[in-house]
Write a protein that holds these residues in place. Structure first.
Motif, PDB file in Angstrom:
ATOM      1  N   TYR A 132      -0.228   1.249   4.085  1.00  0.00           N
ATOM      2  CA  TYR A 132      -1.294   0.749   4.963  1.00  0.00           C
ATOM      3  C   TYR A 132      -1.204  -0.767   5.111  1.00  0.00           C
ATOM      4  O   TYR A 132      -1.666  -1.315   6.105  1.00  0.00           O
ATOM      5  CB  TYR A 132      -2.681   1.174   4.444  1.00  0.00           C
ATOM      6  N   LEU A 133      -0.576  -1.433   4.148  1.00  0.00           N
ATOM      7  CA  LEU A 133      -0.348  -2.880   4.310  1.00  0.00           C
ATOM      8  C   LEU A 133       0.933  -3.127   5.104  1.00  0.00           C
ATOM      9  O   LEU A 133       0.978  -3.958   6.012  1.00  0.00           O
ATOM     10  CB  LEU A 133      -0.232  -3.552   2.942  1.00  0.00           C
ATOM     11  N   ASP A 134       1.959  -2.371   4.738  1.00  0.00           N
ATOM     12  CA  ASP A 134       3.245  -2.531   5.419  1.00  0.00           C
ATOM     13  C   ASP A 134       3.079  -2.336   6.930  1.00  0.00           C
ATOM     14  O   ASP A 134       3.692  -3.041   7.733  1.00  0.00           O
ATOM     15  CB  ASP A 134       4.217  -1.503   4.838  1.00  0.00           C
ATOM     16  N   LEU A 135       2.230  -1.372   7.285  1.00  0.00           N
ATOM     17  CA  LEU A 135       2.025  -1.075   8.711  1.00  0.00           C
ATOM     18  C   LEU A 135       1.254  -2.181   9.433  1.00  0.00           C
ATOM     19  O   LEU A 135       1.213  -2.206  10.654  1.00  0.00           O
ATOM     20  CB  LEU A 135       1.300   0.264   8.883  1.00  0.00           C
ATOM     21  N   ARG A 136       0.644  -3.097   8.680  1.00  0.00           N
ATOM     22  CA  ARG A 136      -0.018  -4.231   9.348  1.00  0.00           C
ATOM     23  C   ARG A 136       0.994  -5.186   9.966  1.00  0.00           C
ATOM     24  O   ARG A 136       0.651  -5.983  10.824  1.00  0.00           O
ATOM     25  CB  ARG A 136      -0.845  -5.024   8.320  1.00  0.00           C
ATOM     26  N   ARG A 137       2.247  -5.095   9.492  1.00  0.00           N
ATOM     27  CA  ARG A 137       3.244  -6.039  10.019  1.00  0.00           C
ATOM     28  C   ARG A 137       3.525  -5.722  11.491  1.00  0.00           C
ATOM     29  O   ARG A 137       3.674  -4.562  11.870  1.00  0.00           O
ATOM     30  CB  ARG A 137       4.550  -5.929   9.234  1.00  0.00           C
ATOM     31  N   PRO A 138       3.621  -6.771  12.314  1.00  0.00           N
ATOM     32  CA  PRO A 138       3.846  -6.544  13.746  1.00  0.00           C
ATOM     33  C   PRO A 138       5.065  -5.670  14.026  1.00  0.00           C
ATOM     34  O   PRO A 138       5.026  -4.816  14.921  1.00  0.00           O
ATOM     35  CB  PRO A 138       4.044  -7.956  14.297  1.00  0.00           C
ATOM     36  N   THR A 139       6.144  -5.822  13.260  1.00  0.00           N
ATOM     37  CA  THR A 139       7.345  -5.013  13.509  1.00  0.00           C
ATOM     38  C   THR A 139       7.033  -3.533  13.332  1.00  0.00           C
ATOM     39  O   THR A 139       7.484  -2.686  14.111  1.00  0.00           O
ATOM     40  CB  THR A 139       8.455  -5.374  12.498  1.00  0.00           C
ATOM     41  N   MET A 140       6.280  -3.224  12.298  1.00  0.00           N
ATOM     42  CA  MET A 140       5.976  -1.817  12.033  1.00  0.00           C
ATOM     43  C   MET A 140       5.016  -1.280  13.090  1.00  0.00           C
ATOM     44  O   MET A 140       5.151  -0.150  13.547  1.00  0.00           O
ATOM     45  CB  MET A 140       5.370  -1.651  10.634  1.00  0.00           C
TER      46      MET A 140
END
Ligand code: ASP
Length: 604
Positions: A132-140
């Protein structure tokens, strides 16, 4: 907690918004304290913009750390020329904050989200645990958006073509695609199990018997295989089936659909890809002959070539033994490879050994200056090769001719049984393509591979097994050889390949019970098992089943290609890690003793 709803999204702010007072909500992407003045990049899913917060407006108890969820009110101002950030779409403006509120504070993160360039160093297990944090990244987020848009476009296209979207069961009976099933125990009666579908194959065929004529589904498929960088235990296919069609009609429809969908996505996201244009076709036999595999990357040439006939009467033990035991000698051309040092050629040989080669012979071609000690060939080139002890200049010339070799080439030669030779050279060709930067990421080189063999012999199981699945139709012209010479039977089966990956596979299906039974027999499935596992299908075929066929483009693989990643986990919101585990949810997990009892199961 009350907060001011946003008036704008972060990523949209441009110079024409200057002087406007706006409200933003999002996350504190970066927080820098420059002598009391806070510079905070606020990010929402649209992008980010820099905010400047004077100490005078900062509440005493403000717990503003990176990734806190925040709301802010402020005025958009133009940045001075020297402070503009051309890398950022909002880089010409910033927001002078008059009010800042932390809606939800954040603990220190397990890894930094603002540092896209260094994400490669972050342990992937950790990224999946905190997905859920990783998905906050614009690339994801962008990967998810590309995926959503692709699926939406597929749906739009197929709806427009009169396809009906139908959901088929997840809790069902085993339907084979060549992998292990995921099984679910049946609570009502111990010893009975459901299987999760490896694909909706049988259901979609039954829908054709049901008269649906054109079906599709964005279908989850479950296969209990060891996960790899390009495989997940559950993955998504655009599953399709049509009645009263031939192979040509399916191929044409998929070509048009691919062009429409992929080119639309490229345009929408400004992907660095050339639009899809052609769909050349190649038979399975041609693909194996020229590329050593059934999913060639045709962004570049360098086909494999055979020299078994040219070296047939050799005394060179490796070639001699190989040929005598039914093997082949084949090769690939490595342009500019003649410059490699002996050590580098040794490393290349090690590479081939990693894929099962026993060794690699090579011929470097150049000029007298390049190889003063080399063998002068009749055609003018000079060869440096350990093979010169066994082969005359004329024989070496013949090999160079077969390769259409030029000065500077290194001919890499593998001698082994056909399947090993092909597999090694397939990988070596791709390695050469990578080294010479021939695998242009801007190109989408689509290709149909057609006329697959129906079955292949499995030494391990001592029986024939389907190349695709047991429902694939043999070519009418080959039907007579089904029992006498199964290896010779070709199927109405086709794969769509893009840039060296299989992106869709399908076939015309068997719709006659007698033919289906002959295939089951060939596959060593006895009559009792046929009845038990496929009786429903055989029976359905006896009630006026229409001729039908279909295909299933893989969604994950396509998104991987479009977003330039080799890792399937990058395009799935909540993927499993290496061992098929989900470290975020903690799955798989133990169950309660009561659940064991209910299911009538006991620990071994
Ligand atoms: N069911 C096949 C698969 O999963 C696709 C198809 O034949 O339509 O590969």
């Amino acid at each position: 907690m009350s907060f001011q709803k946003r008036s704008h999204v972060c990523g949209e702010l441009r110079p024409h918004h200057a002087e406007l007072t706006i409200h933003l909500t999002g996350w504190a992407h970066k927080v820098r304290d420059l002598g009391g003045v806070l510079f905070v990049d606020i990010r929402d899913r649209s992008g980010l913009v820099q905010m400047v917060i004077d100490p005078a407006v900062i509440p005493a108890d403000l717990d503003l750390r990176t990734e806190a969820c925040i709301a802010a009110t402020g005025k958009v101002v133009l940045r001075s020329e020297s402070l503009k950030n051309p890398k950022l779409p909002t880089g010409e403006v910033e927001v002078i904050v008059s009010e800042i509120q932390v809606l939800s504070p954040s603990k220190t993160l397990p890894f930094a989200l603002s540092d896209e360039e260094h994400m490669g160093n972050v342990n992937e297990e950790l990224r999946v645990k905190y997905r859920y944090l990783d998905l906050r990244r614009p690339t994801m987020y962008r990967n998810l958006a590309v995926r959503a848009s692709t699926v939406r476009r597929f749906r739009e296209y197929l709806n427009h073509q009169g396809f009906l979207e139908v959901e088929t069961p997840i809790i069902t009976k085993s339907t084979p695609e060549g992998a292990r099933d995921y099984l679910v125990p049946y609570r009502e009666e111990t010893g009975l199990w459901y299987a999760l579908p490896q694909s909706p194959q049988q259901y979609k065929q039954l829908l054709m018997v049901a008269g649906v004529e054109r079906y599709y589904q964005v279908a989850r498929c479950f296969r209990d295989e060891s996960s790899r960088a390009d495989r997940q235990p559950e993955f998504t296919q655009l599953d399709m089936e049509m009645s009263f069609v031939d192979q040509e009609e399916i191929l044409t429809l998929v070509e048009d659909m691919t062009r429409t969908v992929v080119n639309g996505v490229i345009e929408e996201f400004g992907l660095a890809k050339e639009p899809v244009a052609d769909f050349p076709r190649m038979t399975y036999d041609e693909a194996m002959r020229d590329y050593g595999c059934d999913k060639p990357d045709i962004r570049f040439g360098l086909p494999l070539f055979e020299i078994t006939d040219l070296v047939a009467d050799t005394e060179f033990a490796v070639f001699k033994n190989t040929i005598e035991t039914g093997g082949v000698v084949r090769a690939v051309r490595y342009p500019s490879g003649s410059k490699l040092s002996r050590k580098d050629v040794g490393a290349l040989e090690e590479f081939t050994k990693g894929f099962g080669a026993k060794g690699m012979a090579s011929i470097a071609l150049g000029t007298t200056e390049d190889f003063p000690e080399g063998v002068a060939l009749p055609g003018g080139l000079v060869a440096r090769t350990s093979l010169s002890r066994f082969f005359s200049a004329e024989q070496l010339q013949a090999i160079a001719d077969r390769a259409a070799a030029e000065s500077g080439d290194l001919l890499c030669i593998i001698a082994d049984q056909l399947s090993t030779t092909n597999d090694v050279l397939y990988r070596l060709r791709l390695e050469i393509g990578d080294r010479l930067a021939l695998r242009d990421p801007k190109k989408l080189a689509y290709l149909w591979v057609v006329d697959f063999p129906l079955v292949e012999w499995s030494d391990a199981d001592g029986r024939w097994s389907s190349m695709h699945h047991p429902f694939t139709k043999p070519k009418d012209s080959d039907l007579d050889f089904l029992e006498s010479d199964p290896a010779r039977v070709r199927a109405d089966a086709y794969d769509l390949v893009c840039n060296g990956s299989e992106v869709a596979g399908g076939s015309i299906r068997i719709h006659r019970p007698d033919v289906q039974q002959r295939i089951f027999n060939l596959l060593g499935i006895d009559e009792a098992t046929q009845k038990d596992r496929f009786g429903h299908l055989l029976e359905a075929f006896s009630f006026g089943a229409p001729p039908h066929g279909g295909i299933a483009p893989g969604i994950d693989r396509l998104i991987m290609i479009l977003t330039d990643t080799d890792n399937i986990r990058e395009v799935i919101a909540f993927p499993k890690t290496g061992g098929g585990a989900d470290p975020m949810m903690g799955a798989p997990s133990t169950i309660d003793p009561q659940q064991w009892a209910e299911l009538g199961l006991r620990k071994a």
